[in-house]
Design an enzyme around this catalytic site. Structure first.
Site, PDB file in Angstrom:
ATOM      1  N   GLU A 240      52.958   9.990  30.123  1.00 34.24           N
ATOM      2  CA  GLU A 240      54.319   9.703  30.701  1.00 34.24           C
ATOM      3  C   GLU A 240      54.399   8.154  30.703  1.00 34.24           C
ATOM      4  O   GLU A 240      53.752   7.350  31.434  1.00 34.24           O
ATOM      5  CB  GLU A 240      54.293  10.305  32.074  1.00 34.24           C
ATOM      6  CG  GLU A 240      54.013  11.707  32.117  1.00 34.24           C
ATOM      7  CD  GLU A 240      53.850  12.405  33.247  1.00 34.24           C
ATOM      8  OE1 GLU A 240      53.709  11.590  34.457  1.00 34.24           O
ATOM      9  OE2 GLU A 240      53.930  13.468  33.721  1.00 34.24           O
TER      10      GLU A 240
ATOM     11  N   ASP B 207      58.741   7.992  44.421  1.00 39.62           N
ATOM     12  CA  ASP B 207      57.429   7.468  43.927  1.00 39.62           C
ATOM     13  C   ASP B 207      56.548   6.918  45.180  1.00 39.62           C
ATOM     14  O   ASP B 207      57.151   6.424  46.188  1.00 39.62           O
ATOM     15  CB  ASP B 207      57.378   6.445  42.893  1.00 39.62           C
ATOM     16  CG  ASP B 207      57.616   7.119  41.644  1.00 39.62           C
ATOM     17  OD1 ASP B 207      56.996   8.110  41.182  1.00 39.62           O
ATOM     18  OD2 ASP B 207      58.655   6.940  41.133  1.00 39.62           O
TER      19      ASP B 207
END
Length: 253
Positions: A146, A157
């Site tokens: 990724e 995040d």
């Protein structure tokens, strides 16, 4: 502080990736990656069939106590059979576009292993580092990589990835084209594992969904994970991914 040579750094990344692959027992990694393996649909079949079976047992008991209703019992049995047929159909479905991502999971399944998915933010710590880091992850045994697209407001995040976004943007990686160039460079150096572009919808939308998919295909990316795009609002991206043979990978929470 004395700078560490890039080759030394990438070798450490390769060794670290390999170490994680062979020693990791994290429930997050194992459950997330193995859940995608088609072989586990057998388990899903038996699990999903259980509630229907229990329901029928209760109904049978009730019917027996209330002098049986044959129609209700038949409907219950039909419901169970429908679930079983649908789950069997899912197991035989064609998956994706038969590209690198599908091949990576198929190979992991053949080995009896979970696919190992790694992540790195594009442009961290600097632009020049990313292609070598991608190669190091492949060398270390990553099945899929990724590649995070730097964004000013990565609200989904944690602290560590937020910081890598800030560092990457400050060092000059601030657009989709830069990230695609890194993938292209890594492919020219021998990168063969799938690369999924992971990020937020705003930069993708500003770049243009159709243009982004076309460039991703051209530069060697394999698909997208857009963390803040609900599936019901992602029809345009899904259609463009199908058009260019890319994978649109939604998140399930």
């Amino acid at each position: 502080m004395k700078a560490v040579p890039l080759r030394t750094t990438t070798k450490v990344i390769a060794l670290f990736t390999h170490s994680l692959l062979n020693n990791c027992s994290s429930p997050l990694i194992t459950s997330t990656t193995t859940a995608l393996r088609p072989s586990l649909l057998t388990t899903a079949t038996s699990t999903l069939a259980t509630p229907a079976t229990i329901y029928c047992s209760v109904t049978n008991s009730t019917i027996a106590n209330q002098t049986a209703n044959a129609t209700e019992l038949q409907n219950c049995n039909n419901y169970t059979n429908i679930i079983n047929r649908k789950m069997s159909a899912v197991q035989s479905m064609e998956r994706g576009h038969n590209g690198r991502i599908e091949e990576a999971f198929a190979q992991a399944k053949e080995r009896g292993e979970a696919a190992f998915v790694t992540f790195v933010t594009a442009g961290f710590p600097e632009k020049i580092d990313t292609p070598a880091i991608l190669m190091a992850m492949q060398e270390g045994g990553a099945s899929v990589i990724e590649l995070g697209i730097p964004y000013t407001d990565p609200q989904a995040d944690g602290t560590t990835i937020q910081q890598t976004n800030q560092v990457a943007i400050k060092a000059g990686t601030s657009n989709i084209t830069d990230c695609l160039e890194m993938v292209k460079q890594a492919r020219s150096q021998g990168l063969t594992v799938p690369v999924v572009l992971m990020g937020y919808y705003n930069p993708f939308f500003q770049f243009g969904i159709e243009k982004m998919c076309a460039k991703a295909k051209e530069y060697g990316a394999d698909g997208f994970i857009v963390v803040d795009l609900p599936p019901e609002e992602g029809a345009v991206l899904a259609k463009c991914c199908n058009k260019y043979g890319l994978s649109n990978i939604p998140l399930i929470a």
